[in-house]
Scaffold this motif. Structure first.
Motif, PDB file in Angstrom:
ATOM      1  N   PRO A 165      -6.674 -23.688   7.007  1.00 53.31           N
ATOM      2  CA  PRO A 165      -6.227 -22.322   7.286  1.00 53.31           C
ATOM      3  C   PRO A 165      -5.193 -22.317   8.405  1.00 53.31           C
ATOM      4  O   PRO A 165      -5.344 -23.018   9.412  1.00 53.31           O
ATOM      5  CB  PRO A 165      -7.527 -21.629   7.730  1.00 53.31           C
ATOM      6  CG  PRO A 165      -8.624 -22.425   7.097  1.00 53.31           C
ATOM      7  CD  PRO A 165      -8.140 -23.838   7.101  1.00 53.31           C
ATOM      8  N   HIS A 166      -4.135 -21.529   8.248  1.00 51.57           N
ATOM      9  CA  HIS A 166      -3.072 -21.554   9.248  1.00 51.57           C
ATOM     10  C   HIS A 166      -2.273 -20.257   9.253  1.00 51.57           C
ATOM     11  O   HIS A 166      -2.324 -19.475   8.304  1.00 51.57           O
ATOM     12  CB  HIS A 166      -2.140 -22.747   9.035  1.00 51.57           C
ATOM     13  CG  HIS A 166      -1.381 -22.724   7.751  1.00 51.57           C
ATOM     14  ND1 HIS A 166      -1.909 -23.212   6.571  1.00 51.57           N
ATOM     15  CD2 HIS A 166      -0.145 -22.262   7.427  1.00 51.57           C
ATOM     16  CE1 HIS A 166      -1.022 -23.071   5.599  1.00 51.57           C
ATOM     17  NE2 HIS A 166       0.053 -22.481   6.093  1.00 51.57           N
ATOM     18  N   VAL A 167      -1.545 -20.072  10.334  1.00 56.32           N
ATOM     19  CA  VAL A 167      -0.599 -18.969  10.486  1.00 56.32           C
ATOM     20  C   VAL A 167       0.771 -19.577  10.746  1.00 56.32           C
ATOM     21  O   VAL A 167       0.916 -20.424  11.633  1.00 56.32           O
ATOM     22  CB  VAL A 167      -0.997 -18.046  11.654  1.00 56.32           C
ATOM     23  CG1 VAL A 167       0.093 -17.004  11.909  1.00 56.32           C
ATOM     24  CG2 VAL A 167      -2.325 -17.362  11.379  1.00 56.32           C
ATOM     25  N   ASP A 168       1.760 -19.170   9.966  1.00 58.69           N
ATOM     26  CA  ASP A 168       3.144 -19.547  10.226  1.00 58.69           C
ATOM     27  C   ASP A 168       3.825 -18.394  10.949  1.00 58.69           C
ATOM     28  O   ASP A 168       3.708 -17.231  10.538  1.00 58.69           O
ATOM     29  CB  ASP A 168       3.886 -19.844   8.923  1.00 58.69           C
ATOM     30  CG  ASP A 168       3.478 -21.175   8.312  1.00 58.69           C
ATOM     31  OD1 ASP A 168       2.961 -22.026   9.058  1.00 58.69           O
ATOM     32  OD2 ASP A 168       3.665 -21.365   7.098  1.00 58.69           O
ATOM     33  N   ALA A 169       4.547 -18.702  12.024  1.00 55.56           N
ATOM     34  CA  ALA A 169       5.168 -17.659  12.828  1.00 55.56           C
ATOM     35  C   ALA A 169       6.470 -18.166  13.423  1.00 55.56           C
ATOM     36  O   ALA A 169       6.707 -19.377  13.506  1.00 55.56           O
ATOM     37  CB  ALA A 169       4.218 -17.206  13.943  1.00 55.56           C
ATOM     38  N   ALA A 170       7.326 -17.227  13.837  1.00 57.19           N
ATOM     39  CA  ALA A 170       8.583 -17.537  14.515  1.00 57.19           C
ATOM     40  C   ALA A 170       8.514 -16.964  15.924  1.00 57.19           C
ATOM     41  O   ALA A 170       8.293 -15.760  16.097  1.00 57.19           O
ATOM     42  CB  ALA A 170       9.766 -16.956  13.756  1.00 57.19           C
TER      43      ALA A 170
END
Length: 376
Positions: A165-170
């Motif tokens: 499980p992960h979150v991709d963010a800038a």
């Protein structure tokens, strides 16, 4: 009377599924019951009218190798979620209701549905906190691993290769991936566009904590709030590991010294903080790990791995060491299960490139992502 053919039975079953969803939505959320429309003929759909022209639509979406639920709002691709066919009925109707309510009230779709998830989790909480700080959250992958890519008229179904499980963010122009690994906890990876590779952020170092010899920070040791604050602070607050250099395969391969310098660089990037260069006999050394170079080409068996684990336990001066194996061969299934149980790390070494591959679940969790961020 002949028995109906299979395709007719399947079509009738699908029709009844949509009818059941319409009824469940009306019963679970009666305030929108008068807005619900369920198609009587193909193509089947469930629609909730918003203003006589626009609506929220739940339908089947066909892709080359599968069929998914598609939940589409009036803004088309900007609002589209794709969900597996086995998604629970309650989750489907609650997702429809969340999108309908947001459009009727002129408010954002609430969490977790705004992140294309059906249930609250540490990852959706993290996404909420990052969003509140102005961080651009690109994708949350927790219970729902599917998303769409490309134009709305020709979407491509995407299931990430990154298993945790992960979150991709800038953040301030930097692409990060925040993962919650089942065995090792939080890890944060940073995309380095100048070399087209990922590296890792040292969470303990960034938080001013003592370094850990093992990658990751457990969920119990780092709250979602503190992690979100650290990520939101941006690169000025991060301790960033050096990028591990893995060379392309060449005709001659790597020499002995270059091979282990490449391995050492990767282990450092992964977050093994006390592995350092040794000598010709023991090229890798560690205070925490007993590092074994397994040269035979036969897969490691469970008895062989248990014997090595016993050597590791006896190798420590004050406390037992943990086992790390760098192997030319693979690992049997029983050996892989034991490696996870013993909290060991077993990697396979490609001697032509120096690349390490995890041979069991715990070892795979420390690897860096191989795919590029979606923005690339």
């Amino acid at each position: 009377m002949p028995f109906p053919p299979g395709d007719m039975l399947a079509a009738f079953g699908t029709y009844m599924r949509f009818q059941g969803l319409g009824q469940a939505l009306a019963e679970r959320h009666p305030e929108i019951a008068h807005r619900i429309e369920v198609a009587e003929t193909a193509p089947l759909y469930l629609k909730v009218d918003l203003d006589g022209k626009r609506g929220v639509l739940l339908s089947h979406v066909r892709f080359p190798y599968t069929i998914m639920w598609g939940l589409t709002g009036p803004d088309l691709a900007a609002d589209t979620s794709v969900l597996p066919l086995e998604t629970r009925e309650e989750a489907l109707v609650d997702a429809v209701h969340a999108h309908v309510t947001a459009h009727l009230t002129g408010t954002p779709v609430p969490s977790p549905w705004r992140w294309h998830e059906n249930e609250h989790s540490d990852l959706t909480e993290l996404a909420d906190l990052l969003d509140a700080q102005g961080v651009v959250v690109r994708r949350v992958t927790a219970g729902n691993r599917y998303s769409l890519r490309g134009p709305y008229y020709a979407p491509e179904l995407v299931s990430p290769s990154h298993p945790a499980p992960h979150v991709d963010a800038a953040v301030d122009g930097h692409e990060v991936r925040i993962s919650l690994k089942p065995r090792l906890g939080w890890m944060v990876d940073l995309w380095c566009p100048e070399v087209d590779l990922w590296t890792r952020i040292d969470l303990n170092g960034s938080l001013g904590r003592p370094l850990s010899p093992v990658p990751g920070v457990s969920r119990a040791a780092l709250s979602v709030e503190d992690l979100a604050e650290l990520i939101g602070d941006g690169p000025r607050a991060w301790e960033i590991e050096d990028v591990g250099d893995v060379r392309d395969e060449s005709a001659d391969g790597l020499g002995y010294q270059d091979l282990f310098l490449t391995v050492l660089g990767q282990l450092g990037t992964f977050g093994f903080t006390d592995v350092h260069e040794g000598d010709a006999e023991d090229p890798l050394r560690s205070e925490h790990f007993h590092i074994v170079l397994h040269r035979p080409e036969k897969d490691l068996s469970a008895p062989a791995l248990k014997a090595l684990n016993g050597e590791a336990a006896a190798a420590g001066d004050d406390v037992p060491k943990r086992l790390m194996v760098i192997a030319r061969s693979g690992l049997s299934k029983p050996a892989a299960a034991f490696a996870d149980q013993a909290k060991a790390f077993v990697f396979q070494l490609d001697e032509r490139t120096g690349r390490l591959t995890g041979l069991h679940a715990r070892a795979r969790e420390v690897l860096l992502p191989r795919d590029k961020p979606d923005c690339q």
